[in-house]
Enzyme design. Structure first.
Site: not given
Ligand code: UT7
Length: 323
Positions: A113, A250, A280
Site C-alpha cells: 500500500c 491511504h 482499499n
Molecule cells: O491497507 C493495508 C493495511 N490494511 C489495513 O489497514 C487493514 C486493517 N484492518 C482492518 O481494517 C480491520 O481489522 C478489518 C476491517 C479487516 C476487520 O475489522 P475488525 O473490527 O478488526 O474485525 P475482526 O477481524 O476482529 O473480526 C470481528 C468479527 C469476527 O467474528 P467473531 O470471531 O467475533 O465471531 C469475524 O469472523 O467479524 C467477523 N467478520 C465478518 N463478519 C461479517 C470478519 N469479516 C467479516 C465480514 N462480514 N466480511
C-alpha cells in the site's frame, strides 16, 4: 535549491462496480458489517482484459493532460504496484511501451500500500537533482486477481484502480519532503502467500491463493504507526498541525483514517475520503483520492497536503506537499 512539483494528476477506475449488496450474495457478510467496520460501500473490479499497466495507462494519460504535457515530455517513469502484469518485464516498462515512449528509465517498485509514496519519493529525488524533467509517478493495483473471493475476512476490503501524478522541476516547493519506513518483522501479518522463489510450485498446482491478513493486529499497528508518522512529519518540517489544509490518507479503513484525523485535530471535512467508493486499492489509493479531490475542486493550488500510508511489510511513509 530545486524542488519537484505536482504539475498534474489523473486516475482511472474500471467500469465494473461490486457493491456490498452484491457480496452479501456470495459470502456470509452484510452491508451493515462492511460499512460499520470499514466504511466501504462499493469497489471497482478490473475486466478480464484489463491489467495493471492498462489501468495505469489511462491514469497516466489523464495526469499528462491535466499538466498540459504529452508523452513526448516524459523522461522518467516509476510505478508502485503489488500486482504487476508479469513477473518481468516490470510494469513501469510495460506502461512506457503502452504510452509509446522509448528509452527513458522506467521501473516498478513493490511496497504494497505504500507503493505510491515510495515511488513519489524516488521520482522527487531525480527531479530535484535535475536528472528528470517530467516524471510520471503511478500507483496501480488489480488486487481482485489475488483476492480469495470466498474469504469474507478479506474479499470485502479490496478494489482495483490507478492514480498518477506528473512531477516537474520548480524553484518553489512542491514536494517539501517524504519520509519512508519499513519493518519486515511484521511480514506474516499481511501478505500474499505465493511468489516466484517461494511457493511458485503451489501456485502452478492451483493452490487456493488469496491475500492473507491478521486484520485486527494490522489495524492496531497501523493506528499506532501512523500516529508516530504524523508526529515525525510535523516535527521534521517544523510545522503546526493546524497549517495542513488537507489530509490525503491511504484508504484502507475509515476508522483508521478517523484516528489519523483526530491526531491532527482535523475535522473530517478536511480529510479526503474515497474508501466508500473505491475500497482499499493499495498503492493506487492515495493518487486516486488526490485526483478525485483535485477534480472536484476541493484541493487547490498552493494548499498544504499531508499524505500518509501504511501497508504490508510493514511499509509506511508520508509526503508533505505544497500543491
Ligand atoms: O491497507 C493495508 C493495511 N490494511 C489495513 O489497514 C487493514 C486493517 N484492518 C482492518 O481494517 C480491520 O481489522 C478489518 C476491517 C479487516 C476487520 O475489522 P475488525 O473490527 O478488526 O474485525 P475482526 O477481524 O476482529 O473480526 C470481528 C468479527 C469476527 O467474528 P467473531 O470471531 O467475533 O465471531 C469475524 O469472523 O467479524 C467477523 N467478520 C465478518 N463478519 C461479517 C470478519 N469479516 C467479516 C465480514 N462480514 N466480511
Amino acid at each position: 535549491m530545486m524542488y519537484s512539483r505536482m504539475a498534474g494528476t489523473g486516475s482511472y477506475l474500471p467500469e465494473k462496480v461490486v457493491t456490498n449488496a452484491d457480496l452479501e450474495k456470495t459470502v456470509d457478510t452484510t452491508d451493515e458489517w462492511i460499512r460499520s467496520r470499514t466504511g466501504i460501500e462499493r469497489r471497482h473490479i478490473a475486466a478480464d482484459d484489463e491489467t495493471s499497466s492498462s489501468l495505469a495507462e489511462h491514469a497516466a494519460r489523464r495526469a499528462l493532460r491535466s499538466a498540459g504535457l504529452t508523452v513526448d515530455d516524459v523522461d522518467f517513469i516509476v510505478v508502485g504496484t503489488t500486482t504487476p502484469d508479469r513477473i518481468f518485464p516490470n510494469t513501469g516498462t510495460l506502461l512506457q511501451e503502452r504510452l509509446g515512449i522509448h528509452g527513458c528509465p522506467s521501473f516498478a517498485l513493490e511496497t504494497a500500500c505504500s507503493g505510491f509514496i515510495y515511488a513519489l519519493s524516488v521520482a522527487d529525488k531525480y527531479v530535484r537533482l535535475g536528472e528528470a524533467k517530467c516524471a510520471l509517478v503511478v500507483g496501480v493495483e488489480c488486487l481482485s486477481r489475488i483476492t480469495d473471493w470466498s474469504d469474507r475476512g478479506t474479499c470485502v476490503l479490496f478494489g482495483d484502480g490507478a492514480g498518477a501524478v506528473v512531477l516537474t522541476p520548480s524553484v518553489e516547493a512542491g514536494i517539501i519532503n517524504t519520509h519512508l519506513h519499513s519493518d519486515g518483522r511484521y511480514k506474516d501479518l499481511l501478505y500474499y502467500p505465493y511468489g516466484v522463489s517461494d511457493g511458485f510450485d503451489k501456485l502452478k498446482a492451483g493452490a487456493p491463493a488469496g491475500i492473507t491478513m491478521q486484520g485486527n493486529d494490522v489495524f492496531k499497528v497501523a493506528v499506532r504507526t501512523l500516529s508516530r508518522l504524523v508526529d515525525e512529519t510535523l516535527a521534521k518540517n517544523g510545522i503546526d498541525k493546524h497549517q495542513i489544509d488537507w489530509l490525503v490518507p491511504h484508504q484502507a479503513n475509515l476508522r483508521i483514517i478517523r484516528s489519523a484525523a483526530e491526531k491532527l485535530d482535523m475535522p473530517m471535512e478536511k480529510v479526503i475520503v474515497t474508501v466508500q467508493d473505491h475500497g482499499n486499492t493499495s498503492a493506487a489509493s492515495i493518487p486516486l483520492a488526490l485526483d478525485t479531490a483535485v477534480r472536484d475542486g476541493r484541493i487547490r493550488r498552493g494548499q498544504l497536503l499531508l499524505m500518509e500510508t501504511f501497508g504490508g511489510g510493514f511499509t509506511w511513509g508520508s509526503a508533505l506537499v505544497r500543491f
